[in-house]
Design an enzyme around this catalytic site. Structure first.
Site, PDB file in Angstrom:
ATOM      1  N   ASP A   1      -9.167  -1.176   3.710  1.00  0.00           N
ATOM      2  CA  ASP A   1      -8.343  -0.981   4.997  1.00  0.00           C
ATOM      3  C   ASP A   1      -9.327  -1.225   6.198  1.00  0.00           C
ATOM      4  O   ASP A   1      -8.802  -2.028   7.074  1.00  0.00           O
ATOM      5  CB  ASP A   1      -8.573   0.687   5.111  1.00  0.00           C
TER       6      ASP A   1
ATOM      7  N   ASP B   1       0.880  -1.162   0.023  1.00  0.00           N
ATOM      8  CA  ASP B   1      -0.060  -0.072  -0.015  1.00  0.00           C
ATOM      9  C   ASP B   1       0.847   1.411  -0.034  1.00  0.00           C
ATOM     10  O   ASP B   1       0.789   2.326  -0.865  1.00  0.00           O
ATOM     11  CB  ASP B   1      -1.012  -0.005   1.232  1.00  0.00           C
TER      12      ASP B   1
END
Lengths: 145, 414
Positions: free
Chosen positions: B335, B216
């Site tokens: 997330d 990420d």
């Protein structure tokens, strides 16, 4: 902030909670949907209400419930001269959706409770084969993932 | 209602600063994340699924379809005995291959988006979320039913499952749907996927978490990162990316704004964000399933936008979290999933680790929001929280638990 209190309908912070009074001003409903200013306009609301109503017939009674929930301000308020022309049509769709959902919910609850409470007394040994946890074990459904 | 005056200094007349709404904004993003984590912890602790090596190998031989853990167990079989070092090696291999697959799929997504195949992407994501809600949701509810012996019949179960999953797909992808249902279903999808992830073996889960947070970081901040490319593409075209992104309601729609401040992309000043397609991550999920079957792997891959990248700014709130004066905070569903996976895995050890990891993740989220306010560009949401979470998990498990147990057993404290 100064501007915030001026808006009678901009009660979006508690939008998740049903506050029909928040979307109403002077007796007439300002916003058709429960989301208030974040939701749909009156024209789109009519299309949505109609779509939810007709799609609900495809074994989707939950869509009828969604219809009622989404257009709750329309459902609980009466037509007044100052309300939008779409109001009556939306209201008819929503009322019929609520009738459909209530009938379906009553039928399903009755069946489910009969099955759960009646159990083996009512159904005999077939109950054991039909109940979900045994069925899942038999068909190895929990082993698939 | 809320008293914003406690949050901010008095502002000059007519000028609204971010500080006025920051508390409410943060609460509106912290609550669903916390709810998701709570539900995963409850699921994990109530349905103790034993997906260790032995059960996964036995299911490998017994059932015709392989299980998600079969890939890692296959790895273990190939590598030999299941000593700790072998487990770590297989975990690293799994995590790395996962990240590679995610990268490839994100680049594919960027390519498709570049060639304007948005409809195809939307249909694909719709099918994927339908798949997750129906199959994964059905599987997990069957686990619960079996565990708690709920006397439900298959007819009622089928009707409920069908209704809930189809309405869920509508809620997530149709623009004209109640916001609360949309948010609720996004959290539900996050819970289901996170629970499924916690069924992976332990070392694999931790390796995967760390690998995904590094990915990420790279994908959002590097100039060649796929997520950064995606964000820039979407920004330049002012288009929506089909994605699963949780969007909190805007705290204060300005009087001059248009009616639809939520999920409306036509006005540049308004968030127009929500459709940040943070695809990717879920692709990693699919990694283990790649060996299983195409239709299972493919759908989930695109379904969950992972990049928790956030975006701050009133003008170009495209992705992730926007904290503009008229914007709403957005957080990618990936997330949610990975935070909940961390907490769920911590729940498999003890509740002490759960509390520690929860606090660590919230602290990480706060730090990320702070960085967002400072840097005002897309930021990855995973790295800080996951790293803090992992560190706190290790510290709690190694140091704190010993301390607490010793104190308790000697009736000293706790």
């Amino acid at each position: 902030m100064e501007g915030r209190d001026d808006q009678p309908t901009a009660d979006v912070e508690s939008g998740a909670r049903l506050r029909p009074s928040a979307v109403r001003s002077r007796g007439a409903v300002t916003w058709p949907s429960v989301d208030g200013p974040l939701g749909v306009s009156w024209e789109e609301a009519e299309t949505s209400a109609r779509r939810f109503f007709f799609w609900g017939f495809a074994f989707l009674p939950l869509l009828w419930a969604v219809n009622c929930f989404y257009f709750w301000p329309v459902l609980v308020s009466k037509a007044s001269p100052s309300s939008s022309p779409h109001f009556n049509r939306i209201r008819s769709y929503v009322v019929w959706s609520s009738i459909g959902f209530v009938i379906f919910a009553v039928l399903l609850t009755a069946w489910a409770l009969t099955f759960a409470i009646g159990g083996e007394h009512l159904f005999g040994p077939m109950w054991k084969d039909l109940v979900m946890y045994n069925l899942a074990d038999k068909l190895q459904l929990t082993g698939l993932m | 209602m809320d008293d914003r005056s406690t949050d901010s200094d008095p502002v000059t007349a007519g000028e609204s600063s971010i500080l006025d709404t920051l508390g409410e904004d943060v609460i509106r993003i912290v609550s669903p994340v916390s709810l998701c984590m709570l539900l995963v912890v409850l699921l994990v602790s109530s349905v103790s699924s034993t997906n260790d090596l032995s059960s996964s190998i036995s299911s490998l031989f017994l059932s015709s379809t392989t299980t998600p853990t079969s890939f890692s167990s296959l790895n273990l079989l190939l590598l030999g005995s299941d000593s700790t070092w072998e487990e770590i090696k297989s975990a690293l291999v799994t995590a790395l291959s996962f990240v590679v697959v995610v990268t490839l799929l994100t680049f594919l997504l960027v390519l498709l988006f570049y060639f304007r195949c948005t409809n195809f992407l939307r249909i694909y994501m719709g099918i994927s979320s339908l798949f997750v809600l129906s199959f994964l949701g059905g599987f997990i509810s069957l686990l619960l039913i079996s565990h708690f012996k709920i006397p439900i019949d298959p007819f009622t179960f089928a009707i409920l499952l069908f209704n809930l999953s189809v309405v869920g797909v509508f809620a997530v992808f149709m623009p004209k749907f109640p916001i609360s249902m949309n948010q609720g279903y996004l959290v539900a999808i996050g819970v289901l996927t996170a629970y499924w992830f916690t069924m992976l073996p332990e070392w694999t889960t931790w390796a995967l978490l760390i690998a995904m947070s590094l990915y990420d970081l790279a994908a959002v901040l590097l100039p060649i990162g796929p997520l950064r490319l995606l964000v820039e593409l979407a920004m330049s075209r002012n288009e929506e990316i089909p994605a699963l992104v949780y969007e909190a309601r805007p705290v204060d729609p300005q009087p001059g704004d248009r009616v639809r401040v939520w999920r409306e992309r036509t006005d540049v000043r308004i968030e127009a964000t929500e459709n940040s397609t943070n695809s990717a991550t879920v692709q990693t999920v699919q990694e283990t399933r790649l060996a299983v079957s195409e239709e299972i792997t493919a759908p989930l891959i695109e379904a969950f936008p992972q990049t928790g990248d956030r975006h701050l700014g009133t003008e170009e709130e495209e992705d992730g979290i926007g904290l503009g004066s008229s914007g709403a905070i957005k957080l990618g569903l990936g997330d949610f999933i990975f935070y909940s996976v961390l907490v769920g895995r911590a729940a498999m050890y003890d509740y002490m680790t759960v509390y520690a990891c929860y606090l660590a993740i919230m602290a990480g989220l706060g730090v990320t929001l702070l960085l967002l306010a400072v840097y005002r560009k897309a930021l990855p949401a995973l790295p800080v929280s996951i790293m803090l979470g992992v560190v706190f998990y290790l510290l709690t498990r190694v140091l704190l638990e010993v301390f607490v147990v010793q104190c308790s057993s000697n009736l000293l404290m706790f």
